[in-house]
Design a protein around this motif. Structure first.
Motif, PDB file in Angstrom:
ATOM      1  N   ASP A  33      -2.322   0.838  -4.204  1.00 43.69           N
ATOM      2  CA  ASP A  33      -1.201  -0.099  -4.029  1.00 43.69           C
ATOM      3  C   ASP A  33      -0.027   0.267  -4.952  1.00 43.69           C
ATOM      4  N   SER A  34       1.031  -0.554  -4.857  1.00 42.90           N
ATOM      5  CA  SER A  34       2.268  -0.268  -5.604  1.00 42.90           C
ATOM      6  C   SER A  34       2.091  -0.414  -7.103  1.00 42.90           C
ATOM      7  N   ASN A  35       0.968  -0.980  -7.514  1.00 44.47           N
ATOM      8  CA  ASN A  35       0.692  -1.085  -8.944  1.00 44.47           C
ATOM      9  C   ASN A  35      -0.427  -0.145  -9.374  1.00 44.47           C
ATOM     10  N   ALA A  36      -0.693   0.859  -8.512  1.00 43.39           N
ATOM     11  CA  ALA A  36      -1.631   1.949  -8.809  1.00 43.39           C
ATOM     12  C   ALA A  36      -3.091   1.543  -8.787  1.00 43.39           C
ATOM     13  N   ALA A  37      -3.372   0.335  -8.290  1.00 49.40           N
ATOM     14  CA  ALA A  37      -4.777  -0.036  -8.121  1.00 49.40           C
ATOM     15  C   ALA A  37      -5.334   0.677  -6.893  1.00 49.40           C
ATOM     16  N   VAL A  38      -6.635   1.108  -6.989  1.00 52.85           N
ATOM     17  CA  VAL A  38      -7.250   1.905  -5.924  1.00 52.85           C
ATOM     18  C   VAL A  38      -8.523   1.196  -5.443  1.00 52.85           C
ATOM     19  N   THR A  39      -8.688   1.156  -4.102  1.00 55.91           N
ATOM     20  CA  THR A  39      -9.896   0.589  -3.498  1.00 55.91           C
ATOM     21  C   THR A  39     -10.444   1.613  -2.519  1.00 55.91           C
ATOM     22  N   THR A  40     -11.779   1.801  -2.573  1.00 55.71           N
ATOM     23  CA  THR A  40     -12.442   2.753  -1.674  1.00 55.71           C
ATOM     24  C   THR A  40     -13.119   1.986  -0.554  1.00 55.71           C
ATOM     25  N   ASN A  66       0.954   8.159   3.959  1.00 61.80           N
ATOM     26  CA  ASN A  66       1.720   7.190   3.144  1.00 61.80           C
ATOM     27  C   ASN A  66       2.237   6.000   3.933  1.00 61.80           C
ATOM     28  N   THR A  67       2.085   6.024   5.235  1.00 64.73           N
ATOM     29  CA  THR A  67       2.598   4.915   6.040  1.00 64.73           C
ATOM     30  C   THR A  67       1.582   4.504   7.086  1.00 64.73           C
ATOM     31  N   ALA A  68       1.593   3.197   7.369  1.00 68.50           N
ATOM     32  CA  ALA A  68       0.701   2.674   8.429  1.00 68.50           C
ATOM     33  C   ALA A  68       1.294   3.023   9.799  1.00 68.50           C
ATOM     34  N   PRO A  69       0.521   3.189  10.844  1.00 63.32           N
ATOM     35  CA  PRO A  69      -0.950   3.142  10.792  1.00 63.32           C
ATOM     36  C   PRO A  69      -1.494   4.397  10.125  1.00 63.32           C
ATOM     37  N   TYR A  70      -2.531   4.213   9.338  1.00 60.97           N
ATOM     38  CA  TYR A  70      -3.086   5.305   8.539  1.00 60.97           C
ATOM     39  C   TYR A  70      -4.117   6.059   9.366  1.00 60.97           C
ATOM     40  N   THR A  71      -3.824   7.299   9.737  1.00 66.22           N
ATOM     41  CA  THR A  71      -4.726   8.103  10.573  1.00 66.22           C
ATOM     42  C   THR A  71      -4.618   9.563  10.180  1.00 66.22           C
ATOM     43  N   TYR A  72      -5.700  10.319  10.659  1.00 61.73           N
ATOM     44  CA  TYR A  72      -5.665  11.770  10.482  1.00 61.73           C
ATOM     45  C   TYR A  72      -6.603  12.391  11.514  1.00 61.73           C
ATOM     46  N   ASP A  73      -6.133  13.442  12.207  1.00 54.99           N
ATOM     47  CA  ASP A  73      -6.973  14.166  13.162  1.00 54.99           C
ATOM     48  C   ASP A  73      -7.636  15.326  12.432  1.00 54.99           C
ATOM     49  N   TRP A  74      -8.992  15.212  12.347  1.00 59.31           N
ATOM     50  CA  TRP A  74      -9.753  16.203  11.563  1.00 59.31           C
ATOM     51  C   TRP A  74     -10.591  17.030  12.531  1.00 59.31           C
ATOM     52  N   THR A  75     -10.618  18.362  12.348  1.00 61.09           N
ATOM     53  CA  THR A  75     -11.437  19.259  13.183  1.00 61.09           C
ATOM     54  C   THR A  75     -12.809  19.411  12.514  1.00 61.09           C
ATOM     55  N   SER A  76     -13.841  19.036  13.251  1.00 60.35           N
ATOM     56  CA  SER A  76     -15.190  18.931  12.668  1.00 60.35           C
ATOM     57  C   SER A  76     -15.844  20.302  12.492  1.00 60.35           C
ATOM     58  N   VAL A 131       0.865  -1.176   0.000  1.00 61.55           N
ATOM     59  CA  VAL A 131       0.000   0.000   0.000  1.00 61.55           C
ATOM     60  C   VAL A 131       0.899   1.223   0.000  1.00 61.55           C
ATOM     61  N   THR A 132       0.727   2.056  -0.969  1.00 59.81           N
ATOM     62  CA  THR A 132       1.596   3.230  -1.073  1.00 59.81           C
ATOM     63  C   THR A 132       0.994   4.457  -0.392  1.00 59.81           C
ATOM     64  N   GLN A 133      -0.369   4.492  -0.261  1.00 63.77           N
ATOM     65  CA  GLN A 133      -0.988   5.620   0.431  1.00 63.77           C
ATOM     66  C   GLN A 133      -2.442   5.316   0.761  1.00 63.77           C
ATOM     67  N   VAL A 134      -2.933   6.026   1.763  1.00 65.77           N
ATOM     68  CA  VAL A 134      -4.371   6.031   2.090  1.00 65.77           C
ATOM     69  C   VAL A 134      -4.822   7.484   2.146  1.00 65.77           C
ATOM     70  N   GLU A 135      -5.855   7.800   1.365  1.00 60.61           N
ATOM     71  CA  GLU A 135      -6.371   9.162   1.305  1.00 60.61           C
ATOM     72  C   GLU A 135      -7.738   9.208   2.004  1.00 60.61           C
ATOM     73  N   PHE A 136      -7.904  10.195   2.896  1.00 65.17           N
ATOM     74  CA  PHE A 136      -9.141  10.324   3.662  1.00 65.17           C
ATOM     75  C   PHE A 136     -10.026  11.410   3.055  1.00 65.17           C
ATOM     76  N   PHE A 137     -11.361  11.118   3.050  1.00 68.23           N
ATOM     77  CA  PHE A 137     -12.355  12.050   2.498  1.00 68.23           C
ATOM     78  C   PHE A 137     -13.453  12.285   3.517  1.00 68.23           C
ATOM     79  N   VAL A 138     -13.951  13.523   3.567  1.00 70.16           N
ATOM     80  CA  VAL A 138     -15.126  13.889   4.348  1.00 70.16           C
ATOM     81  C   VAL A 138     -16.117  14.509   3.381  1.00 70.16           C
TER      82      VAL A 138
END
Length: 538
Positions: free
Chosen positions: A530-537, A507-517, A491-498
């Motif tokens: 992933d490393s082959n550019a495949a994306v899963t949501t 880009n590194t595990a553990p994948y987290t982000y502190d978001w202000t609501s 896994v090369t990255q995890v992108e978070f959406f609101v």
């Protein structure tokens, strides 16, 4: 040291005081002849006082005068010794050189044995209307000839050979004044100067070798032969010469060094022993290995301490392969299979030679290079993978390594470390190989590696926080977390959406982000790549 038996009464003419024209152009030394094996054999059979090695040099010495001058005498005094030296013994021929009236020696006997390469002094060298001159002054054979001996030119170091059908060896018709009687060829009493004993040094400290009445040169160059010295060593001398101005009758006395009042000097009156050159093979290296058929340059370093190196001749297995007359000294050689020896002979401007040390080379057919392939055995479609090879050549160099997948070239590398990058394409059982080529074009194929390329499996991703249905009072800091994995890569990255708006990329595990609501209903998602550019949501 040989003692001097003077031939004529010692009488120096005193030079009148005052200015006068100087008539000595110089002393000329001619390398007249190089002895051969037949000469050496004759010397032995005739009971020579000293051996005559083949390759000995016959030197002739001339007094060169301006027009209008005549040679009077060589002389030695206590203040100015006349010396002639060699680094080895002078050669003496006893057959026709001791207390023999020159008039009784026939032309046949003069040519016979080694009489004409004896060592002697003379005053003009006239005999039977012939007189000694430089070989270069008798190039067409009309003035004299060479018969049986003294006919060589020894590679250009010994003047020109004299040709013709008659006459006495090395002598030409004399134009000397008929009022003088110069010594006949230095034979008879003149040879007594060398005393017919073994030795390498002549010293005259109280005597002269005189031409009564004086003698002029046999040609317009006005050179008079004054001596011949045969030796296998290096000749040197310090001469004192008296010449006379024919018009005025005034004598000029030239000494080899330290002239006093009434004396003159000239740099050519002194000859120092020549120092042989030095030479060494600089390439190829000793014990070098060379490929059969290779055009090889053989090089030598050559120097001369008291002159110049005029040529270097190169030898392989004793056979000459070429001569170079200027620095840098080289010769070309096309290598032939087998073990070979190489040496060089340098010649200086005085025709002295030196032989280098011998080096050895071995020549064999070219050996092919070696190559070992390293490659992955599995990959996913689209992955950038590296093929690498370890390649060597024992008798040369590796010029290139080319890589193949299923016999199709995928890249060439011309320098070590040898490798190419490859973007994997779908397929199992793909054959990967490398082909190494050496500097002479021989090739070797490596081991084969089987590569399986599979379709990429996308990564998995799931949100672990916040929990669905959670309530917060804005503004609150909410931690968004996700678990992400890839079964056939990374896994090369995890992108978070609101609410479908990207708020962060990790880009590194553990994948987290502190978001202000902010106030309102919020939907959280994560996308893993992933490393082959495949994306899963999530």
């Amino acid at each position: 040291m040989k003692t001097f038996k003077y031939i004529f009464a010692f009488c120096l003419m005193i030079v009148a005081s005052g200015a006068f024209a100087q008539g000595l152009d110089g002393i000329v030394v001619e390398k007249y002849y190089s002895t051969d094996a037949a000469d050496a054999a004759n010397a032995t059979s005739n009971g020579a006082i000293t051996p005559l090695p083949a390759g000995s040099t016959v030197y002739r010495v001339y007094v060169d005068m301006a027009a209008g001058y005549k040679f009077s005498q060589l002389y030695g005094t206590v203040a100015h010794n006349l010396t002639v030296n060699s680094t080895s013994n002078f050669y003496n021929d006893p057959s026709y050189g001791v207390a023999v009236n020159p008039g009784t020696i026939s032309l046949v006997n003069i040519r016979k044995n080694t009489a004409m390469i004896d060592s002697w002094f003379t005053t003009g060298g006239a005999a039977s209307t012939k007189a000694g001159v430089l070989k270069s002054q008798d190039t067409d054979g009309t003035l004299g000839n060479q018969q049986n001996i003294l006919a060589n030119n020894a590679g250009g170091c010994f003047g020109l050979p004299i040709n013709g059908a008659s006459g006495q060896d090395g002598l030409v018709p004399s134009t000397a004044s008929t009022s003088v009687a110069p010594n006949s060829l230095g034979l008879g009493t003149a040879t007594d100067v060398l005393d017919q004993t073994a030795g390498n040094s002549i010293v005259i400290s109280n005597g002269s070798i005189a031409a009564l009445g004086g003698v002029v040169g046999a040609t317009a160059s006005n050179m008079v032969l004054i001596g011949q010295f045969t030796t296998s060593g290096q000749l040197s001398f310090a001469l004192n010469v008296q010449i006379v101005n024919i018009g005025t009758g005034i004598a000029e006395n030239y000494v080899s060094s330290n002239p006093v009042s009434g004396e003159l000097t000239h740099p050519t009156l002194t000859l120092v022993p020549n120092v042989a050159p030095t030479v060494s093979i600089s390439s190829p290296a000793n014990n070098a290995s060379i490929i059969t058929g290779t055009a090889t340059t053989i090089s030598a370093n050559a120097n001369d301490a008291n002159g110049t190196v005029t040529s270097v001749q190169f030898f392989v297995d004793g056979l000459s392969i070429g001569t170079d007359n200027s620095s840098p000294f080289t010769a070309n050689y096309v290598a032939v299979a087998g073990a070979h020896t190489i040496y060089a002979i340098a010649t200086d401007n005085d025709c002295s030679t030196a032989t280098s040390s011998t080096i050895n080379i071995s020549v064999a057919n070219n050996q092919a290079p070696t190559v070992v392939l390293t490659a992955p055995t599995s990959a996913v479609v689209g992955a950038s993978i590296t093929f690498s090879a370890n390649a060597n050549d024992v008798d040369g160099s590796v010029a290139q390594v080319e890589f193949f997948v299923n016999n199709v070239s995928v890249g060439v590398d011309n320098s070590s470390p040898f490798s190419v990058n490859y973007i994997a394409t779908l397929g199992s059982g793909q054959a990967v190989k490398a082909v190494a080529t050496d500097n002479l074009g021989l090739t070797t194929t490596s081991n084969i590696v089987t590569l399986n390329v599979l379709a990429n499996v996308p990564p998995t991703v799931s949100l672990t926080a916040p929990l669905s249905g959670s309530s917060y009072v804005a503004p609150a800091v909410i931690t968004i977390s996700a678990n992400a994995n890839d079964p056939d890569g990374t896994v090369t990255q995890v992108e978070f959406f609101v609410n479908n708006v990207s708020v962060n990329v990790d880009n590194t595990a553990p994948y987290t982000y502190d978001w202000t609501s902010t106030p309102g209903l919020k939907v959280f998602t994560a996308k893993a790549t992933d490393s082959n550019a495949a994306v899963t949501t999530s």
